[in-house]
Scaffold this active site. Structure first.
Site, PDB file in Angstrom:
ATOM      1  N   ARG A 107       1.042  -0.841  -0.160  1.00 10.22           N
ATOM      2  CA  ARG A 107       0.052   0.090  -0.270  1.00 10.22           C
ATOM      3  C   ARG A 107       0.623   1.261  -0.128  1.00 10.22           C
ATOM      4  NH1 ARG A 107      -5.307  -1.965   2.405  1.00 10.22           N
ATOM      5  NH2 ARG A 107      -5.662  -4.015   1.101  1.00 10.22           N
ATOM      6  N   GLU A 109       0.774   4.289   0.907  1.00 12.32           N
ATOM      7  CA  GLU A 109      -0.194   5.471   1.643  1.00 12.32           C
ATOM      8  C   GLU A 109       0.977   6.089   2.504  1.00 12.32           C
ATOM      9  OE1 GLU A 109      -3.323   2.984   2.753  1.00 12.32           O
ATOM     10  OE2 GLU A 109      -4.668   3.078   1.367  1.00 12.32           O
ATOM     11  N   ARG A 115      -0.789   2.044  13.348  1.00  8.32           N
ATOM     12  CA  ARG A 115      -0.562   1.370  12.805  1.00  8.32           C
ATOM     13  C   ARG A 115      -1.081   0.649  11.309  1.00  8.32           C
ATOM     14  NH1 ARG A 115      -7.152   0.885  13.267  1.00  8.32           N
ATOM     15  NH2 ARG A 115      -7.909   2.612  11.929  1.00  8.32           N
ATOM     16  N   HIS A 116       0.130   1.295  10.562  1.00 11.57           N
ATOM     17  CA  HIS A 116      -0.396   1.571   9.280  1.00 11.57           C
ATOM     18  C   HIS A 116       0.870   1.067   8.778  1.00 11.57           C
ATOM     19  CE1 HIS A 116      -4.175   3.660   8.989  1.00 11.57           C
ATOM     20  NE2 HIS A 116      -4.468   3.304   8.566  1.00 11.57           N
ATOM     21  N   GLU A 259     -10.114  -2.011  13.674  1.00 12.38           N
ATOM     22  CA  GLU A 259     -11.003  -2.520  12.195  1.00 12.38           C
ATOM     23  C   GLU A 259      -8.902  -4.236  12.194  1.00 12.38           C
ATOM     24  OE1 GLU A 259      -9.522  -3.732   7.857  1.00 12.38           O
ATOM     25  OE2 GLU A 259      -9.826  -1.799   8.591  1.00 12.38           O
ATOM     26  N   SER A 262     -11.219  -6.876   6.715  1.00  7.10           N
ATOM     27  CA  SER A 262     -12.108  -6.348   5.872  1.00  7.10           C
ATOM     28  C   SER A 262     -12.822  -7.002   4.550  1.00  7.10           C
ATOM     29  CB  SER A 262     -12.164  -4.442   5.909  1.00  7.10           C
ATOM     30  OG  SER A 262     -13.038  -4.277   4.424  1.00  7.10           O
ATOM     31  N   ARG A 311      -1.413  -6.041  12.055  1.00  6.87           N
ATOM     32  CA  ARG A 311      -2.466  -5.963  12.665  1.00  6.87           C
ATOM     33  C   ARG A 311      -3.192  -6.495  14.151  1.00  6.87           C
ATOM     34  NH1 ARG A 311      -6.520  -0.837  10.681  1.00  6.87           N
ATOM     35  NH2 ARG A 311      -4.829  -0.216   9.941  1.00  6.87           N
TER      36      ARG A 311
END
Length: 337
Positions: A107, A109, A115-116, A259, A262, A311
């Site tokens: 990712r 991002e 948490r990323h 979370e 998903s 996670r």
């Protein structure tokens, strides 16, 4: 001495990660990470799944909304896969009715949070369904129960070592899936003092934590599923809710109010996929053409989920940063060692 242990910052530890992992708690964290993969496989094999291995170099973005890493591919542009999503679904088109994969996810991002990560390990599954996507939620719930129970019994020694440094309790969970629907979550959050507006926006971190605390108080569980997300905030391959197309047959799964997973019933009607792509302003390029074509030749209704391994480790063990759950983490500021 009053300070028998030196205080070393996280960046210094990560710069010398091979030494940092010699610390008993950090070493045990890696063993728990391995255990979760083992238990994931055990549960899904016992439920009729097979393991697949999908490409990580792809011709187009696998999901809308998340950034991608691009690279030159012999004169054309390729991307590092954001998930095995499209290929999991094409496996269902291939009459591989229940599949899973453990593999890297990328990712691009620029998220500098605790948490990323820019690269993490995805625990993915996809399965054909007979009547309702609740079948998939039941499989996922059974799988997580196997993980939670297995960790506390078969890896009790490692957990004891970790908990001397990072305090945590076993995750509380219900025998049957604890599923909240979106309207109930909105009511809970409004009671907690949040302004939910038109109730069609995604949840932020504070909302997730508040929802998790309220669910723990009401249902006695740290582990729950939130169903029927608004269609506008879900990816193009998500099946709209047949009763109200403003919502979708999609869900997120939470541990301790954060979370970890998903998922959704996928849209298996090729014409509807094209329509949703147009509505979301996404061009059906080369990467999506084969995906859509695979449905034209017949495919079972199906649903699945994508879970972030690091996670799960981070939240199960009560760590303060997801980087502690990754052997050699990758974030916007770190690509070594």
């Amino acid at each position: 001495t009053d300070r028998p242990f030196p205080r070393l910052g996280q960046e210094l530890r990560l710069d010398h990660r091979w030494m940092d992992l010699r610390a008993p708690a950090n070493n045990a964290i890696m063993r728990v990470q391995s255990a979760i993969c083992q238990l994931f496989r055990e549960s899904l094999y016992s439920q009729g799944f097979i393991e697949i291995h999908t490409p990580k170099l792809i011709a187009g973005e696998s999901e809308s909304g998340a950034g991608v890493f691009t690279t030159d591919y012999f004169g054309t542009t390729a991307c590092l896969a954001q998930s095995p999503q499209l290929y999991k679904q094409m496996a269902i088109s291939s009459d591989l009715d229940r599949v899973f994969e453990i593999g890297p996810v990328f990712r691009a991002e620029n998220s500098n949070t605790r948490r990323h990560l820019c690269e993490f390990t995805g625990l993915d599954l996809e399965m054909a369904i007979d009547d309702h996507y609740m079948e998939t939620l039941e499989v996922i719930h059974s799988m997580f129960k196997h993980i939670f129970e297995g960790l506390e019994t078969r890896w009790a020694k490692e957990l004891a070592v970790i908990r001397t440094q990072y305090e945590s309790e076993p995750v509380a969970f219900t025998d049957e899936p604890c599923v909240l629907h979106w309207p109930e979550a909105m009511e809970i959050l409004k009671e907690e003092g949040f302004d939910m507006g038109d109730e069609m926006g995604d949840l932020n971190g504070a909302m997730e934590l508040a929802l998790g605390a309220a669910v723990k108080k009401k249902y006695g569980t740290d582990f729950f599923m939130l169903d029927k997300y608004p269609a506008e905030i879900r990816p193009f391959y998500t099946m709209p809710c047949p009763e109200n197309d403003k919502f979708s047959n999609s869900y997120d799964i939470f541990i301790r109010g954060q979370e970890i997973c998903s998922g959704a019933q996928r849209c298996h009607d090729p014409d509807l996929v094209v329509k949703i792509l147009e509505q979301k302003g996404i061009e059906a390029g080369d990467g999506l053409k084969s995906y859509i074509d695979s449905f034209k030749h017949g495919v079972s209704p199906h649903a699945g989920a994508g879970i972030g391994l690091e996670r799960v480790v981070f939240l199960y063990l009560g760590l303060d940063n997801v980087r502690k759950a990754s052997m050699f983490p990758r974030d916007p500021n770190r690509c070594t060692p």
